[in-house]
Write an enzyme that holds these catalytic residues in place. Structure first.
Site, short mmCIF file in Angstrom:
data_model
loop_
_atom_site.label_atom_id
_atom_site.label_comp_id
_atom_site.label_asym_id
_atom_site.label_seq_id
_atom_site.Cartn_x
_atom_site.Cartn_y
_atom_site.Cartn_z
N GLU A 1 0.83 -1.22 0.00
CA GLU A 1 0.00 0.00 0.00
C GLU A 1 0.86 1.26 0.00
O GLU A 1 0.47 2.30 0.51
CB GLU A 1 -0.98 0.02 1.19
CG GLU A 1 -1.69 -1.26 1.48
CD GLU A 1 -2.34 -1.90 0.26
OE1 GLU A 1 -2.59 -1.19 -0.73
OE2 GLU A 1 -2.57 -3.12 0.29
N GLY A 2 2.05 1.15 -0.57
CA GLY A 2 2.98 2.27 -0.63
C GLY A 2 4.02 2.16 0.46
O GLY A 2 3.70 2.12 1.64
#
Length: 605
Positions: free
Chosen positions: A444-445
């Site tokens: 998610e980054g």
């Protein structure tokens, strides 16, 4: 592995005494059913499920892992039964609208449920967790027909959901997405491409899986402006809602991973699979951020869960394991050595874990209240209210995801350290927490991406520093009255100083970045971590104020709990908050030492 015990007392302290959830719920249009008695009953019932059904599968699930055979994924033994129990309790739709099969309770209750579930067994929690992202995306951007077709069975837990973004040639840089969507005469699309690292991409828990897929239309502009979002079911859905033939979406492989082995991470091949546009063409990235924000807050929960699970194991071991005598003299003369918790360095490690877990939980519960207001604005079609709280939540989200996962991983490593050599072997399960926690700083980054999102996008580009000014104003409003409290004055002063310094650092970076654009990239990690430590200081001040007030006004029944909370606040301000100073120093340094060295000089031969 030590049994997981839901920290009920700490959760109730946050909900009822620090953040005043009862008053908060009473003000919400969808909070009428969330009375204190109902909320307490829900939390207790969920705790029972997590402790008795889900947590016991944590270590065995890691040992067995998911199995892959001829395109079909099988989850570890006991997972299907646990998921059935989860669905039977109505947990998936706890915070989703009644008209789509949910219970209509505030979204913050759903977050509290996710925290318990994720701490009990993070790999298991990912299956319903990914579905929540799909549900939220369809709820916000889907047509009414799509909501009736897909959202209802997702909310009931009969179907599951995924997020399909990453491809072999691109991860964070979604402008490189190559998956195509070919329009058909009936309004559907044929989706073709390969996605990798797809959590819950295939499994045997549900009868269908709804994939949320990024793809390009034939005439789409290049880059991120040309991405659209599609609903692609694993099994096609007939007009009456019944399941039809299998869609050509196949699992090509299971990733061989460092951790979260009981969570299926798949390579998915879409071979002209039937899909349906969700939202507006070429605006898929905007719709996708609904999913991403859900996932990023969910990943922040993993940071808190890793800290809590490792802390519980380390604390029990430190009480039972004996080694040497305390430097101040023997504490347990009836034994040949004193327990580990009598040694100062072990205390340092345990308290570090404790303040990370409790502080992180408090930040999550506070953010959940913002999410409640945001969702209320959305459901009431009050877009001004929605956008106001979306901005508030958007600012804190990268701090939660980036900082709490880094600190959760640190806490997991500390747990192994407390166990010593016994922590390094699999028998006690502490090393599993480290392996499982490691992914939280990546998906998610990565932490660097969260830093860029916070500093480059949320602070400098979108708000010109206003996001920091607004957040620090609330720090000032809370800290100033506490200067009159002799017990809290020192902490209040530090929070006031942090508020001023945070704004000063923001302005300084903005001015320097005008001449050196690389500064945003070289400073973003330190800015993120500084922001995290400042936010933790703020919430620890609030917790200390609540504990002090209870001690001064008849809190003797739980006096030990409140004194421990004050002692933990002391530890945070004295031992962990000083880390912010080094981040403040580093973020304002010249980019020269990072950027001027030619890459050829990095060679080692």
């Amino acid at each position: 592995m030590p049994a997981y015990k839901v920290p009920m007392r700490d959760m109730r302290f946050l909900m009822n005494e620090v953040l005043d959830y009862p008053t908060h719920y009473a003000q919400l249009a969808q909070g009428g059913e969330a009375t204190p008695d109902v909320v307490d009953a829900i939390v207790q019932e969920c705790a029972k499920l997590c402790e008795e059904v889900v947590a016991p599968l944590y270590q065995s699930g890691d040992e067995q892992g998911c199995q892959f055979d001829q395109g079909q994924v099988t989850t570890p033994q006991g997972y299907r039964e646990a998921y059935d129990a989860f669905v039977a309790g109505g947990w998936q739709g706890l915070s989703h609208p009644v008209e789509y099969g949910g219970q209509g309770l505030p979204i913050s209750l759903g977050l509290i449920k996710q925290e318990m579930l994720g701490t009990a067994n993070w790999p298991f929690s990912m299956y319903p967790g990914l579905s929540l992202g799909a549900m939220n995306t369809i709820l916000m951007h889907g047509s009414e027909a799509q909501k009736q077709t897909y959202l209802v069975p997702l909310t009931e837990g009969r179907w599951a959901g995924t997020m399909c973004l990453t491809e072999p040639q691109c991860g964070t840089d979604l402008g490189q997405v190559k998956t195509t969507a070919q329009p058909q005469a009936d309004g559907s699309y044929l989706i073709t491409g390969t996605k990798i690292f797809i959590s819950s991409g295939d499994h045997d828990l549900t009868e269908n899986i709804i994939h949320i897929v990024l793809a390009r239309l034939p005439d789409a502009p290049k880059g991120t402006r040309g991405i659209s979002l599609f609903i692609v079911p694993k099994v096609k859905v007939s007009s009456d809602g019944s399941l039809g033939e299998r869609n050509p979406v196949t699992c090509g492989a299971l990733e061989k991973k460092m951790g979260i082995k009981a969570s299926s991470t798949c390579v998915l091949n879409f071979d002209a699979a039937e899909g349906f546009l969700i939202g507006t063409a070429n605006q898929g990235l905007e719709c996708m951020f609904t999913f991403m924000n859900t996932a990023r807050i969910g990943t922040a929960i993993q940071g808190v869960g890793s800290a809590e699970r490792s802390y519980q194991g380390a604390l029990e071991y430190a009480k039972e394991r004996r080694s040497m005598r305390a430097l101040s003299g023997a504490k347990e003369r009836e034994h040949v050595a004193d327990s580990l918790h009598h040694h100062g360095d072990v205390r340092r490690m345990l308290l570090t874990q404790k303040v990370i877990a409790e502080g992180g939980r408090a930040l999550l519960y506070e953010a959940a209240q913002k999410a409640d207001y945001m969702i209320e604005g959305l459901l009431a079609e009050d877009m001004q209210k929605y956008e106001h709280w979306d901005d508030k939540l958007g600012f804190i989200t990268p701090i939660l995801k980036g900082c709490l996962t880094e600190l959760g991983l640190e806490s997991a490593n500390i747990g192994v350290q407390v166990f010593g050599g016994h922590g390094y072997i699999r028998e006690h399960g502490m090393e599993q927490i480290v392996r499982d926690a490691r992914i939280s700083t990546l998906y998610e980054g990565t932490t660097g991406i969260q830093g860029l999102d916070l500093l480059g996008r949320k602070v400098l580009l979108m708000s010109q520093g206003k996001a920091v000014r607004d957040y620090t104003k609330s720090m000032l409003d809370t800290a100033l009255p506490l200067l009159k409290n002799s017990r809290l004055r020192g902490k209040a002063l530090k929070v006031l100083m942090l508020a001023g310094q945070w704004n000063w650092l923001t302005v300084r970076i903005a001015l320097k970045a005008r001449k050196d654009r690389d500064l945003v990239s070289t400073a973003c990690h330190d800015f993120l971590m500084y922001s995290g430590y400042a936010a933790l200081a703020f919430i620890w001040l609030k917790m200390a104020a609540a504990a002090d007030a209870r001690l001064q006004h008849g809190g003797e029944q739980s006096a030990d709990f409140y004194r421990a909370k004050l002692a933990s606040a002391d530890f945070y301000f004295e031992r962990l908050l000083p880390r912010a100073k080094s981040h403040a120093h580093s973020m304002t340094r010249s980019t020269g030492s990072l950027m001027r060295t030619p890459i050829e000089h990095f060679a080692f031969d």
